[in-house]
Scaffold this active site. Structure first.
Site, PDB file in Angstrom:
ATOM      1  N   CYS A  14      15.283   6.993   1.708  1.00 22.30           N
ATOM      2  CA  CYS A  14      16.659   7.418   1.931  1.00 22.30           C
ATOM      3  C   CYS A  14      16.997   8.741   1.249  1.00 22.30           C
ATOM      4  O   CYS A  14      16.272   9.213   0.390  1.00 22.30           O
ATOM      5  CB  CYS A  14      17.630   6.382   1.380  1.00 22.30           C
ATOM      6  SG  CYS A  14      17.470   4.784   2.154  1.00 22.30           S
ATOM      7  N   GLY A  41      15.368  10.238   6.086  1.00 25.71           N
ATOM      8  CA  GLY A  41      15.688   9.005   6.791  1.00 25.71           C
ATOM      9  C   GLY A  41      16.335   9.286   8.122  1.00 25.71           C
ATOM     10  O   GLY A  41      17.281  10.068   8.190  1.00 25.71           O
ATOM     11  N   ASN A  56      19.100   5.112  -3.013  1.00 26.23           N
ATOM     12  CA  ASN A  56      17.781   5.537  -2.542  1.00 26.23           C
ATOM     13  C   ASN A  56      16.766   4.883  -3.456  1.00 26.23           C
ATOM     14  O   ASN A  56      16.873   4.995  -4.676  1.00 26.23           O
ATOM     15  CB  ASN A  56      17.667   7.068  -2.643  1.00 26.23           C
ATOM     16  CG  ASN A  56      16.261   7.561  -2.384  1.00 26.23           C
ATOM     17  OD1 ASN A  56      15.537   6.980  -1.588  1.00 26.23           O
ATOM     18  ND2 ASN A  56      15.880   8.626  -3.051  1.00 26.23           N
ATOM     19  N   GLY A  57      15.776   4.191  -2.901  1.00 28.58           N
ATOM     20  CA  GLY A  57      14.750   3.586  -3.728  1.00 28.58           C
ATOM     21  C   GLY A  57      14.499   2.139  -3.355  1.00 28.58           C
ATOM     22  O   GLY A  57      14.772   1.724  -2.228  1.00 28.58           O
ATOM     23  N   CYS A  92       8.259  10.311  -8.778  1.00 27.98           N
ATOM     24  CA  CYS A  92       7.312  10.020  -7.685  1.00 27.98           C
ATOM     25  C   CYS A  92       6.486  11.262  -7.347  1.00 27.98           C
ATOM     26  O   CYS A  92       7.029  12.291  -6.941  1.00 27.98           O
ATOM     27  CB  CYS A  92       8.095   9.570  -6.456  1.00 27.98           C
ATOM     28  SG  CYS A  92       7.093   9.466  -4.967  1.00 27.98           S
ATOM     29  N   TYR A 110       4.821  15.603  -0.575  1.00 35.23           N
ATOM     30  CA  TYR A 110       5.079  15.372   0.838  1.00 35.23           C
ATOM     31  C   TYR A 110       6.543  15.224   1.224  1.00 35.23           C
ATOM     32  O   TYR A 110       6.995  15.803   2.209  1.00 35.23           O
ATOM     33  CB  TYR A 110       4.301  14.115   1.252  1.00 35.23           C
ATOM     34  CG  TYR A 110       4.500  13.665   2.665  1.00 35.23           C
ATOM     35  CD1 TYR A 110       3.939  14.376   3.722  1.00 35.23           C
ATOM     36  CD2 TYR A 110       5.243  12.525   2.961  1.00 35.23           C
ATOM     37  CE1 TYR A 110       4.119  13.967   5.028  1.00 35.23           C
ATOM     38  CE2 TYR A 110       5.417  12.104   4.266  1.00 35.23           C
ATOM     39  CZ  TYR A 110       4.861  12.835   5.292  1.00 35.23           C
ATOM     40  OH  TYR A 110       5.044  12.433   6.579  1.00 35.23           O
ATOM     41  N   SER A 156       4.378  20.304   5.844  1.00 36.34           N
ATOM     42  CA  SER A 156       4.359  20.066   4.403  1.00 36.34           C
ATOM     43  C   SER A 156       3.069  20.548   3.724  1.00 36.34           C
ATOM     44  O   SER A 156       3.018  20.631   2.511  1.00 36.34           O
ATOM     45  CB  SER A 156       4.585  18.583   4.103  1.00 36.34           C
ATOM     46  OG  SER A 156       3.695  17.792   4.836  1.00 36.34           O
ATOM     47  N   ASP A 161      -4.617  19.295   4.294  1.00 37.82           N
ATOM     48  CA  ASP A 161      -3.539  18.342   4.519  1.00 37.82           C
ATOM     49  C   ASP A 161      -3.041  17.861   3.160  1.00 37.82           C
ATOM     50  O   ASP A 161      -3.767  17.937   2.164  1.00 37.82           O
ATOM     51  CB  ASP A 161      -4.022  17.157   5.371  1.00 37.82           C
ATOM     52  CG  ASP A 161      -2.876  16.553   6.167  1.00 37.82           C
ATOM     53  OD1 ASP A 161      -1.708  16.878   5.887  1.00 37.82           O
ATOM     54  OD2 ASP A 161      -3.150  15.747   7.083  1.00 37.82           O
ATOM     55  N   ASP A 162      -1.808  17.371   3.121  1.00 34.24           N
ATOM     56  CA  ASP A 162      -1.262  16.951   1.828  1.00 34.24           C
ATOM     57  C   ASP A 162      -1.665  15.537   1.448  1.00 34.24           C
ATOM     58  O   ASP A 162      -1.617  15.173   0.269  1.00 34.24           O
ATOM     59  CB  ASP A 162       0.265  17.103   1.801  1.00 34.24           C
ATOM     60  CG  ASP A 162       0.920  16.483   3.011  1.00 34.24           C
ATOM     61  OD1 ASP A 162       0.471  15.427   3.458  1.00 34.24           O
ATOM     62  OD2 ASP A 162       1.885  17.078   3.521  1.00 34.24           O
ATOM     63  N   CYS A 183       2.983   1.260  -2.242  1.00 36.98           N
ATOM     64  CA  CYS A 183       4.122   1.656  -3.081  1.00 36.98           C
ATOM     65  C   CYS A 183       5.178   0.555  -3.047  1.00 36.98           C
ATOM     66  O   CYS A 183       5.475   0.029  -1.977  1.00 36.98           O
ATOM     67  CB  CYS A 183       4.726   2.961  -2.558  1.00 36.98           C
ATOM     68  SG  CYS A 183       6.214   3.455  -3.476  1.00 36.98           S
ATOM     69  N   CYS A 199       4.950   9.159 -11.642  1.00 38.21           N
ATOM     70  CA  CYS A 199       4.323   7.968 -11.088  1.00 38.21           C
ATOM     71  C   CYS A 199       3.164   8.433 -10.208  1.00 38.21           C
ATOM     72  O   CYS A 199       3.321   9.349  -9.406  1.00 38.21           O
ATOM     73  CB  CYS A 199       5.326   7.173 -10.244  1.00 38.21           C
ATOM     74  SG  CYS A 199       4.556   5.775  -9.388  1.00 38.21           S
ATOM     75  N   CYS A 221       0.236   4.966  -6.471  1.00 38.28           N
ATOM     76  CA  CYS A 221      -0.464   4.805  -5.190  1.00 38.28           C
ATOM     77  C   CYS A 221      -1.853   5.438  -5.239  1.00 38.28           C
ATOM     78  O   CYS A 221      -2.682   5.178  -4.377  1.00 38.28           O
ATOM     79  CB  CYS A 221       0.372   5.331  -4.031  1.00 38.28           C
ATOM     80  SG  CYS A 221       1.051   6.956  -4.287  1.00 38.28           S
TER      81      CYS A 221
HETATM   82  S1  SF4 Z   1       3.570   4.584  -5.884  1.00 40.41           S
HETATM   83 FE1  SF4 Z   1       3.235   6.627  -4.998  1.00 40.41          FE
HETATM   84  S2  SF4 Z   1       4.792   6.861  -3.397  1.00 40.41           S
HETATM   85 FE2  SF4 Z   1       5.427   5.151  -4.727  1.00 40.41          FE
HETATM   86  S3  SF4 Z   1       6.772   6.072  -6.264  1.00 40.41           S
HETATM   87 FE3  SF4 Z   1       4.712   6.060  -7.143  1.00 40.41          FE
HETATM   88  S4  SF4 Z   1       3.853   8.067  -6.586  1.00 40.41           S
HETATM   89 FE4  SF4 Z   1       5.654   7.724  -5.294  1.00 40.41          FE
END
Ligand code: SF4
Length: 473
Positions: free
Chosen positions: A11, A37, A112-113, A246, A252, A294, A356-357, A393, A445, A448
């Site tokens: 979002c 979104g 958002n989240g 994130c 991206y 991107s 690519d990203d 994620c 973070c 992923c």
């Molecule tokens: S797991 Fe990946 S996509 Fe999800 S918040 Fe962490 S860095 Fe972002």
């Protein structure tokens, strides 16, 4: 921004207090964040006496009619939301902002989240008699605020926020105040700005640029900001200060012209490309191509370091809407074909490095490599300006199972074979963190990529998610 890689943001939010054109500015700001979104949008306004709102499904231009926008005119305070249905269905009842009426007054709320204890909190609330009308996490916070026994609205919001865990930025509007909160790990972006002496907040600074507002600063993890006719008040609802922005926002999600701590996403992506180039130096190539849009900045970084010309060998069709089938692998493959095409004249007879990203399912990469070869490329080397994406994620991004992710299932050499590239080079996790640190980041973070989740996932997990490691809060 597109969704052909099968990874989607949840979002975008925007809010402004005390401006005579509040609803119009909110509409423009939301339009600039449409990439966050496309499944629904809404605006809730206040005139200091009551709240009033409009919302709809689809892109912003379809979601809100002219009649709805006219009905919002004249309200000086507004919050707005564009929605991707990462969690909860995409039906109208889930489109935010939500508007609640009670004996304590009106409440508008959007976020958002994603909460990681939503199921537990919702179950406890239901056991206590709460009836939910949506499947959204935003409604959970509304129930917690309404049930709080604290004496002031701010304290009620604080006590509600202390009960939820996860990645979120919340906008909570009452008749007389807008309260803004960021989760105590700062996973999702939220920015503070100013326009004509009025404060505004947005998920991305591109929204400020769209309305002519000035960026003030990023909202801090655990921060609680109250904006009303008396001005602005800064507070905290959590003592935890453990930033984990994130990583995928930089890689991206965010628009290239959006800034983090004063640095454009374009610059950060270009720096990721420059770092990736250190691992691509052994490849002899004639041109570097970025996957639009991107990955163009990262490709620019690679091309600069390797002293190889960057060319526009791939073209993106911006006018592809929905395919006849919207979900599933067949729809994704069709969408990729409709969205990307090659410039044969540029590619023919060349040894190509394509940047690519990220690679999620591999569908897009496989198509790109084949399309470049069909256009006459002699060699196709794939460089990815992020580490292998391996884990799902839980913080508001729509990749929810290992089965969906190719790097969960295959080694890098197997992925290379699967997508048909001559070589495949990813970025190292530590290199990625180094780049972010060089732009002033205090922590990101990267769950992923690593499986180390900075916020403990409290809700019951699916069987295939049981192996996830957590670092705890
Ligand atoms: S797991 Fe990946 S996509 Fe999800 S918040 Fe962490 S860095 Fe972002």
């Amino acid at each position: 921004m597109d969704d052909i890689r099968g990874i989607n943001e949840e979002c975008g939010v925007f809010g402004i207090w005390g401006h005579e054109r509040a609803s119009e500015l909110t509409y423009i700001a939301l339009h600039s964040m449409q990439h966050r979104g496309q499944e629904g949008a809404g605006i809730v306004c206040s005139n200091n006496d009551y709240l009033f709102g409009a919302r709809g499904t689809g892109l912003l231009t379809n979601a809100l009619s002219n009649e709805q926008l006219l009905s919002l005119k004249g309200f000086p305070h507004a919050i707005g939301h564009v929605r991707y249905a990462a969690k909860g269905s995409s039906e109208l009842s889930n489109v935010q902002p939500f508007l609640f009426k009670s004996s304590r007054g009106d409440l508008g709320i959007c976020h958002n989240g994603n909460l990681v204890n939503a199921l537990n909190v919702r179950a406890a609330l239901e056991d206590d008699g709460a009836i939910f009308q949506t499947t959204s996490d935003a409604e959970i916070l509304a129930h917690l605020i309404r049930r709080s026994k604290q004496s002031t609205h701010k304290e009620r919001v604080k006590s509600a926020l202390k009960q939820v865990k996860g990645a979120f930025s919340y906008l909570v509007m009452q008749e007389h105040a807008l309260t803004v909160a960021m989760d105590d790990h700062g996973v999702r972006p939220l920015m503070l700005g100013e326009l004509d002496g009025c404060y505004c907040v947005a998920s991305e600074t591109c929204a400020f640029d769209a309305i002519g507002a000035n960026y003030i600063r990023d909202v801090e993890p655990g921060e609680l900001i109250t904006i009303n006719d008396d001005g602005i008040e800064f507070d905290r609802y959590s003592d935890i200060d453990n930033p984990n922005m994130c990583s995928m926002e930089y890689i991206y999600f965010a628009r290239a012209d959006s800034n983090f701590r004063g640095h454009s996403t374009y610059r950060i992506r270009k720096a990721l490309g420059r770092k990736l180039a250190e691992s691509l130096g052994h490849i002899e190539a004639d041109i570097v191509i970025g996957v639009p849009d991107s990955s163009l900045a990262a490709a620019n970084g690679v091309a600069e370091v390797l002293h190889i010309p960057q060319e526009q060998g791939l073209i993106k069709n911006r006018y592809v809407g929905r395919t006849f089938i919207d979900k599933g692998q067949e729809a994704r493959e069709r969408k990729v074909r409709m969205k990307l095409s090659t410039v044969k004249d540029i590619v023919e007879g060349k040894r190509v490095i394509v940047i690519d990203d990220s690679i999620v399912r591999g569908t897009t990469s496989k198509y790109i490599v084949k399309a470049l070869r069909d256009a006459g490329a002699l060699e196709v080397h794939m460089g990815v300006a992020s580490p292998p994406l391996i884990h799902p994620c839980f913080y508001g991004v729509d990749v929810s199972t290992h089965a969906e992710i190719i790097a969960s299932q295959k080694s890098i050499s197997e992925i290379c074979e699967e997508i048909g590239a001559d070589t495949l080079t990813y970025m190292e996790v530590e290199d990625m963190h180094d780049v972010y640190r060089s732009f002033g980041s205090r922590g990101e973070c990267a769950a992923c990529f690593t499986g180390n989740y900075p916020i403990e996932i409290i809700d019951n997990l699916l069987p295939q998610q049981k192996d996830l490691k957590t670092k705890g809060v």
